[in-house]
Scaffold this motif. Structure first.
Motif, PDB file in Angstrom:
ATOM      1  N   SER A 222       3.046   5.627  -3.725  1.00  0.00           N
ATOM      2  CA  SER A 222       3.401   6.695  -3.024  1.00  0.00           C
ATOM      3  C   SER A 222       4.895   7.131  -2.994  1.00  0.00           C
ATOM      4  CB  SER A 222       2.955   6.766  -1.648  1.00  0.00           C
ATOM      5  OG  SER A 222       3.460   8.004  -1.133  1.00  0.00           O
ATOM      6  N   PHE A 223       5.629   6.126  -3.052  1.00  0.00           N
ATOM      7  CA  PHE A 223       7.184   6.069  -3.012  1.00  0.00           C
ATOM      8  C   PHE A 223       7.828   6.164  -4.506  1.00  0.00           C
ATOM      9  CE2 PHE A 223       7.265   4.982   1.402  1.00  0.00           C
ATOM     10  CZ  PHE A 223       8.529   5.588   1.618  1.00  0.00           C
ATOM     11  N   VAL A 224       7.080   5.529  -5.682  1.00  0.00           N
ATOM     12  CA  VAL A 224       7.556   5.722  -6.719  1.00  0.00           C
ATOM     13  C   VAL A 224       6.969   6.796  -7.501  1.00  0.00           C
ATOM     14  CG1 VAL A 224       7.917   3.047  -6.935  1.00  0.00           C
ATOM     15  CG2 VAL A 224       5.954   3.945  -7.917  1.00  0.00           C
ATOM     16  N   ALA A 225       5.629   7.023  -7.168  1.00  0.00           N
ATOM     17  CA  ALA A 225       5.091   8.214  -7.937  1.00  0.00           C
ATOM     18  C   ALA A 225       5.717   9.552  -7.350  1.00  0.00           C
ATOM     19  CB  ALA A 225       3.759   8.446  -7.525  1.00  0.00           C
ATOM     20  N   ASP A 226       6.425   9.762  -6.137  1.00  0.00           N
ATOM     21  CA  ASP A 226       7.166  11.043  -5.683  1.00  0.00           C
ATOM     22  C   ASP A 226       8.459  10.951  -6.341  1.00  0.00           C
ATOM     23  OD1 ASP A 226       5.405  11.866  -3.977  1.00  0.00           O
ATOM     24  OD2 ASP A 226       6.013  11.144  -2.090  1.00  0.00           O
TER      25      ASP A 226
ATOM     26  N   THR B 127       0.961  -1.139   0.126  1.00  0.00           N
ATOM     27  CA  THR B 127      -0.038  -0.160   0.208  1.00  0.00           C
ATOM     28  C   THR B 127       0.969   1.021   0.014  1.00  0.00           C
ATOM     29  OG1 THR B 127      -0.087  -0.349   2.308  1.00  0.00           O
ATOM     30  CG2 THR B 127      -1.648  -1.130   0.993  1.00  0.00           C
ATOM     31  N   GLU B 128       2.130   1.015   0.266  1.00  0.00           N
ATOM     32  CA  GLU B 128       2.894   2.227   0.221  1.00  0.00           C
ATOM     33  C   GLU B 128       3.831   2.446  -1.141  1.00  0.00           C
ATOM     34  OE1 GLU B 128       4.535   2.557   4.828  1.00  0.00           O
ATOM     35  OE2 GLU B 128       5.391   0.889   3.584  1.00  0.00           O
ATOM     36  N   ILE B 129       4.004   1.388  -1.663  1.00  0.00           N
ATOM     37  CA  ILE B 129       4.680   1.444  -2.994  1.00  0.00           C
ATOM     38  C   ILE B 129       4.496   2.627  -4.064  1.00  0.00           C
ATOM     39  CG2 ILE B 129       5.356   0.138  -5.341  1.00  0.00           C
ATOM     40  CD1 ILE B 129       6.799  -0.697  -2.733  1.00  0.00           C
TER      41      ILE B 129
ATOM     42  N   LYS C 208      -4.665  10.749  -3.645  1.00  0.00           N
ATOM     43  CA  LYS C 208      -5.143   9.778  -2.723  1.00  0.00           C
ATOM     44  C   LYS C 208      -5.828   8.692  -3.520  1.00  0.00           C
ATOM     45  CE  LYS C 208      -8.461   9.370   0.927  1.00  0.00           C
ATOM     46  NZ  LYS C 208      -9.245   9.828   2.042  1.00  0.00           N
ATOM     47  N   HIS C 209      -6.317   8.868  -4.582  1.00  0.00           N
ATOM     48  CA  HIS C 209      -6.740   7.822  -5.487  1.00  0.00           C
ATOM     49  C   HIS C 209      -5.521   7.006  -6.306  1.00  0.00           C
ATOM     50  CE1 HIS C 209      -8.786   5.458  -8.889  1.00  0.00           C
ATOM     51  NE2 HIS C 209      -8.023   6.363  -9.512  1.00  0.00           N
ATOM     52  N   ILE C 210      -4.512   7.846  -6.756  1.00  0.00           N
ATOM     53  CA  ILE C 210      -3.206   7.079  -7.258  1.00  0.00           C
ATOM     54  C   ILE C 210      -2.598   6.408  -6.215  1.00  0.00           C
ATOM     55  CG2 ILE C 210      -1.095   7.489  -8.538  1.00  0.00           C
ATOM     56  CD1 ILE C 210      -2.506  10.153  -9.749  1.00  0.00           C
TER      57      ILE C 210
ATOM     58  N   TRP D 248       0.093  15.831 -12.489  1.00  0.00           N
ATOM     59  CA  TRP D 248      -1.062  14.826 -12.646  1.00  0.00           C
ATOM     60  C   TRP D 248      -1.264  14.017 -11.200  1.00  0.00           C
ATOM     61  CZ3 TRP D 248       0.449   9.510 -12.672  1.00  0.00           C
ATOM     62  CH2 TRP D 248      -0.901   8.429 -12.794  1.00  0.00           C
ATOM     63  N   TYR D 249       0.048  13.753 -10.668  1.00  0.00           N
ATOM     64  CA  TYR D 249      -0.061  12.994  -9.246  1.00  0.00           C
ATOM     65  C   TYR D 249      -0.426  13.820  -8.206  1.00  0.00           C
ATOM     66  CZ  TYR D 249       1.720  10.467  -5.077  1.00  0.00           C
ATOM     67  OH  TYR D 249       1.791   9.919  -4.075  1.00  0.00           O
TER      68      TYR D 249
END
Length: 131
Positions: A46-50, A42-44, A66-68, A60-61
């Motif tokens: 957030s880490f890769v998108a950042d 559930t954290e992946i 929250k949805h992404i 976009w992110y």
């Protein structure tokens, strides 16, 4: 371009035009990070998108964080691919492979380049694969 010193380190997508091959490599880096990091599933995202440093991807992110963040890696990559790749990217890549000429390249370098491009089609768009 994606960057990572070691394949399980935090991948970074830097600002530039994202090609199918670059996107494929980004997906591989994200999968390796997922496999070797100690982050919860559930954290992946957030880490890769950042680590997307392309300004329009950051926007976009940030517009729907929250949805992404709630997506699986597969769903995130699918959604991202629709955003960054041209609608008919597989046909364009297929045609690029078919119209390729060796030119002044060493044969093995040219052959490997075509095999790598076809590998992108095999794994992401099987209908356009050159068997």
């Amino acid at each position: 371009m994606w960057e990572s010193a070691i394949y399980w380190e935090y991948p970074t997508l830097t600002a530039r035009h994202i090609t199918p091959l670059l996107f494929y490599n980004w997906g591989i880096a994200c999968c390796c990070f997922t496999k070797h990091s100690e982050k919860k599933p559930t954290e992946i995202i957030s880490f890769v998108a950042d680590s997307m440093l392309e300004p329009h991807l950051v926007a976009w992110y940030n517009s729907d964080t929250k949805h992404i963040d709630g997506l699986t890696l597969e769903a995130y990559l699918l959604k991202l691919s629709k955003l960054v790749l041209k609608k008919n990217w597989a046909i364009i890549l297929h045609n690029e492979i078919l119209s390729s000429h060796q030119g002044s390249k060493y044969f093995m370098n040219w052959k490997i380049e075509l095999e790598n491009l076809n590998a992108v089609l095999i794994t992401t768009s099987p209908a356009h694969t050159l068997d």
